[in-house]
Scaffold this active site. Structure first.
Site, mmCIF file in Angstrom:
data_model
loop_
_atom_site.group_PDB
_atom_site.id
_atom_site.type_symbol
_atom_site.label_atom_id
_atom_site.label_comp_id
_atom_site.label_asym_id
_atom_site.label_seq_id
_atom_site.Cartn_x
_atom_site.Cartn_y
_atom_site.Cartn_z
ATOM 1 N N GLY A 14 0.835 -1.211 0.000
ATOM 2 C CA GLY A 14 0.000 0.000 0.000
ATOM 3 C C GLY A 14 0.864 1.254 0.000
ATOM 4 N N ARG A 75 1.161 -5.179 -5.291
ATOM 5 C CA ARG A 75 1.289 -6.345 -4.399
ATOM 6 C C ARG A 75 1.488 -7.527 -5.348
ATOM 7 N NH1 ARG A 75 -0.528 -4.208 0.572
ATOM 8 N NH2 ARG A 75 -2.310 -2.805 0.451
ATOM 9 N N ASP A 106 4.642 -4.505 6.247
ATOM 10 C CA ASP A 106 5.108 -5.824 6.710
ATOM 11 C C ASP A 106 5.173 -6.884 5.599
ATOM 12 O OD1 ASP A 106 2.363 -6.009 6.609
ATOM 13 O OD2 ASP A 106 2.163 -7.103 8.491
ATOM 14 N N THR A 129 4.238 2.774 5.633
ATOM 15 C CA THR A 129 2.848 2.316 5.719
ATOM 16 C C THR A 129 2.084 3.247 6.648
ATOM 17 O OG1 THR A 129 1.377 0.619 6.628
ATOM 18 C CG2 THR A 129 3.604 0.598 7.465
ATOM 19 N N ILE A 130 0.828 3.521 6.293
ATOM 20 C CA ILE A 130 0.040 4.396 7.187
ATOM 21 C C ILE A 130 -0.337 3.665 8.473
ATOM 22 C CG2 ILE A 130 -0.904 5.763 5.277
ATOM 23 C CD1 ILE A 130 -3.626 4.273 5.835
ATOM 24 N N ASP A 131 -0.188 2.332 8.492
ATOM 25 C CA ASP A 131 -0.697 1.538 9.625
ATOM 26 C C ASP A 131 0.135 1.665 10.910
ATOM 27 O OD1 ASP A 131 -2.421 0.671 7.673
ATOM 28 O OD2 ASP A 131 -1.507 -1.316 7.454
ATOM 29 N N ASP A 133 2.348 -0.308 11.915
ATOM 30 C CA ASP A 133 2.327 -1.617 12.585
ATOM 31 C C ASP A 133 3.638 -2.392 12.448
ATOM 32 O OD1 ASP A 133 2.058 -2.025 9.892
ATOM 33 O OD2 ASP A 133 0.518 -3.567 10.049
ATOM 34 N N ARG A 175 -5.220 -2.321 9.072
ATOM 35 C CA ARG A 175 -4.954 -3.748 8.869
ATOM 36 C C ARG A 175 -4.662 -4.481 10.174
ATOM 37 N NH1 ARG A 175 -3.355 -6.446 4.051
ATOM 38 N NH2 ARG A 175 -2.576 -4.612 3.020
ATOM 39 N N GLY A 189 -10.948 14.177 19.453
ATOM 40 C CA GLY A 189 -11.857 14.298 20.592
ATOM 41 C C GLY A 189 -13.022 13.332 20.520
ATOM 42 N N GLU A 191 -15.283 9.920 21.355
ATOM 43 C CA GLU A 191 -15.653 9.332 22.642
ATOM 44 C C GLU A 191 -14.868 8.062 22.936
ATOM 45 O OE1 GLU A 191 -18.012 11.207 21.015
ATOM 46 O OE2 GLU A 191 -17.755 12.421 22.808
ATOM 47 N N LYS A 215 -24.025 9.999 28.464
ATOM 48 C CA LYS A 215 -24.885 10.488 29.541
ATOM 49 C C LYS A 215 -25.124 12.005 29.421
ATOM 50 C CE LYS A 215 -23.376 8.939 33.381
ATOM 51 N NZ LYS A 215 -22.888 8.064 34.334
ATOM 52 N N LYS A 217 -24.243 13.862 26.725
ATOM 53 C CA LYS A 217 -24.064 14.329 25.349
ATOM 54 C C LYS A 217 -25.193 13.871 24.453
ATOM 55 C CE LYS A 217 -19.158 13.965 25.790
ATOM 56 N NZ LYS A 217 -17.959 13.292 25.414
ATOM 57 N N SER A 219 -24.630 13.805 20.863
ATOM 58 C CA SER A 219 -24.018 13.094 19.733
ATOM 59 C C SER A 219 -22.742 12.416 20.212
ATOM 60 C CB SER A 219 -23.688 14.069 18.620
ATOM 61 O OG SER A 219 -22.671 14.935 19.041
ATOM 62 N N LEU A 257 -9.123 7.368 1.149
ATOM 63 C CA LEU A 257 -8.871 8.788 1.420
ATOM 64 C C LEU A 257 -7.661 8.935 2.360
ATOM 65 C CD1 LEU A 257 -10.649 11.566 1.315
ATOM 66 C CD2 LEU A 257 -11.232 10.941 3.630
ATOM 67 N N ARG A 259 -5.031 7.272 2.517
ATOM 68 C CA ARG A 259 -3.705 6.963 1.974
ATOM 69 C C ARG A 259 -3.134 8.091 1.107
ATOM 70 N NH1 ARG A 259 -3.941 0.984 0.926
ATOM 71 N NH2 ARG A 259 -3.347 1.395 -1.205
HETATM 72 O O1 F6P Z 1 -1.421 -1.538 4.684
HETATM 73 C C1 F6P Z 1 -1.966 -0.335 4.287
HETATM 74 C C2 F6P Z 1 -3.445 -0.465 4.041
HETATM 75 O O2 F6P Z 1 -3.927 0.814 3.676
HETATM 76 C C3 F6P Z 1 -4.253 -1.052 5.194
HETATM 77 O O3 F6P Z 1 -4.526 -0.124 6.216
HETATM 78 C C4 F6P Z 1 -5.470 -1.575 4.472
HETATM 79 O O4 F6P Z 1 -6.029 -2.653 5.165
HETATM 80 C C5 F6P Z 1 -4.909 -2.041 3.163
HETATM 81 O O5 F6P Z 1 -3.701 -1.329 2.960
HETATM 82 C C6 F6P Z 1 -5.812 -1.839 1.972
HETATM 83 O O6 F6P Z 1 -5.194 -2.387 0.864
HETATM 84 P P1 F6P Z 1 -5.653 -2.160 -0.654
HETATM 85 O O7 F6P Z 1 -5.274 -0.759 -1.047
HETATM 86 O O8 F6P Z 1 -4.896 -3.190 -1.418
HETATM 87 O O9 F6P Z 1 -7.129 -2.342 -0.672
#
Ligand code: F6P
Length: 326
Positions: A14, A75, A106, A129-131, A133, A175, A189, A191, A215, A217, A219, A257, A259
């Site tokens: 990704g 990929r 990963d 990666t935006i994750d 992880d 992911r 902010g 909940e 309680k 709020k 929304s 959006l 990414r």
């Molecule tokens: O690993 C980055 C990621 O954006 C995950 O957060 C998400 O699950 C996945 O890739 C989505 O992959 P694709 O763009 O192949 O649908």
């Protein structure tokens, strides 16, 4: 060990904002240190299909501010096979590339590790990666930008949530990791955050409602990490409709959006540091590691450690979120 003269660089998996800043940093640092650079298009698939071009400093001009990746990404199923990796190796050797820099998450770094071991090729990984992880690094390239995108989107949803006095489940990427959901919730902010790391331990939805959720709020906004374990935003909304019909519930899935967009200053700085560090590590003779940051210091993390599935979230943040949501 033969000296490295020419590095190949690719982005895989990704895309993430800041990958271009990393490509720029790797290219410029390599050239500064007297190395040649080859850009490999479309990740490992491009290596198999021989999509390789010489890269000069001009190839990476004016890209630090651009989202996505100028090298494209993919990929690759073929790279999962020994035959695919053999083809990739042959193309790499024919192009005169004697080391690889892989920017990705990963899956990409797992592929890089197998390739490095199988063909005895020096490979350095950069966490992109935006994750967020990847184990062993505090941050990955793209995470900060995605967090900011989430925050801006939630700010907008809050306007309509509060006008209509609704409960919103907003699903964010990750992911199977809750970093975006948890920190996105704190930043906007919200909940609560429903994340896979905790979903296996408690029924977070039931806990929320039992603890007097809403309680004081009208929304509410709850960020949900995409994952089978959390049930995702749709799964939770279905449960609310059946179990807690007093709430007027809506779902937003932020999707891809998250990414896109121009990388934040933090992501550009991280990408620049790690791109340079990857070349320095290679020149020091490091092999099969990912460069990362810990306590603002650049560190080297062995591939096997980086792709461990259990990078811990900071539990203190969950408590802060709970305290601030009264
Ligand atoms: O690993 C980055 C990621 O954006 C995950 O957060 C998400 O699950 C996945 O890739 C989505 O992959 P694709 O763009 O192949 O649908």
């Amino acid at each position: 060990m033969a000296a490295v003269k020419c590095v190949g660089i690719l982005t895989s998996g990704g895309d993430a904002p800041g990958m271009n800043a990393a490509i720029r940093a790797v290219t410029r640092s390599a050239i500064y240190n007297g190395l040649e650079v080859r850009g490999i298009y479309r990740g490992f698939r491009g290596l198999i299909d021989n999509e390789i071009a010489p890269f000069k400093t001009q190839n990476v001009s004016n890209i630090i501010q651009q989202g996505g990746t100028i090298l494209k990404t993919a990929r690759s199923k073929e790279f999962l096979t020994a035959e695919g990796r053999q083809k990739a190796y042959e193309n790499m050797v024919a192009a005169g590339i004697d080391a690889l820099i892989v920017i990705g998450g990963d899956g990409s770094l797992t592929g890089a590790r197998i390739f490095a071991e199988e063909h005895n090729v020096p490979v350095i990984g950069i966490p992109g990666t935006i994750d967020n992880d990847l184990y062993g690094t505090d941050l990955t390239i793209g995470y900060d930008t995605a967090l900011n995108t989430i925050m801006e989107a939630v700010d907008k949803i809050r306007d309509t949530a509060s006008s209509h006095e609704r409960l919103f489940f907003i699903e964010v990427m990750g992911r199977n990791a809750g970093f975006l959901a948890l920190n996105g919730a704190l930043a906007s902010g919200a909940e609560a955050a429903i994340i896979p790391e905790v979903a296996t331990e408690v029924d977070q939805l039931a806990e929320l409602v039992q603890n007097g959720f809403r309680k004081s709020k009208n929304s509410s906004i709850v960020l949900v990490a995409e994952s089978e374990i959390t049930g995702g935003a749709m799964g939770l909304a279905d449960r609310v409709k059946h179990e807690y019909p007093q709430y007027d519930v809506r779902v937003t899935i932020l999707g891809h959006l998250q990414r896109g967009g121009s990388p934040t200053a933090n992501d550009r700085i991280l990408a620049s540091r790690l791109g340079n560090a990857a070349i320095e590590a290679l020149l020091e003779g490091q092999r099969n590691i990912m460069v990362g940051v810990h306590d603002d210091e650049v560190i080297n993390v062995p591939f096997v450690k980086a792709v461990r599935k259990d990078k811990p979230i900071n539990r203190e943040l969950l408590n802060t979120l709970r305290v601030l949501s009264i």
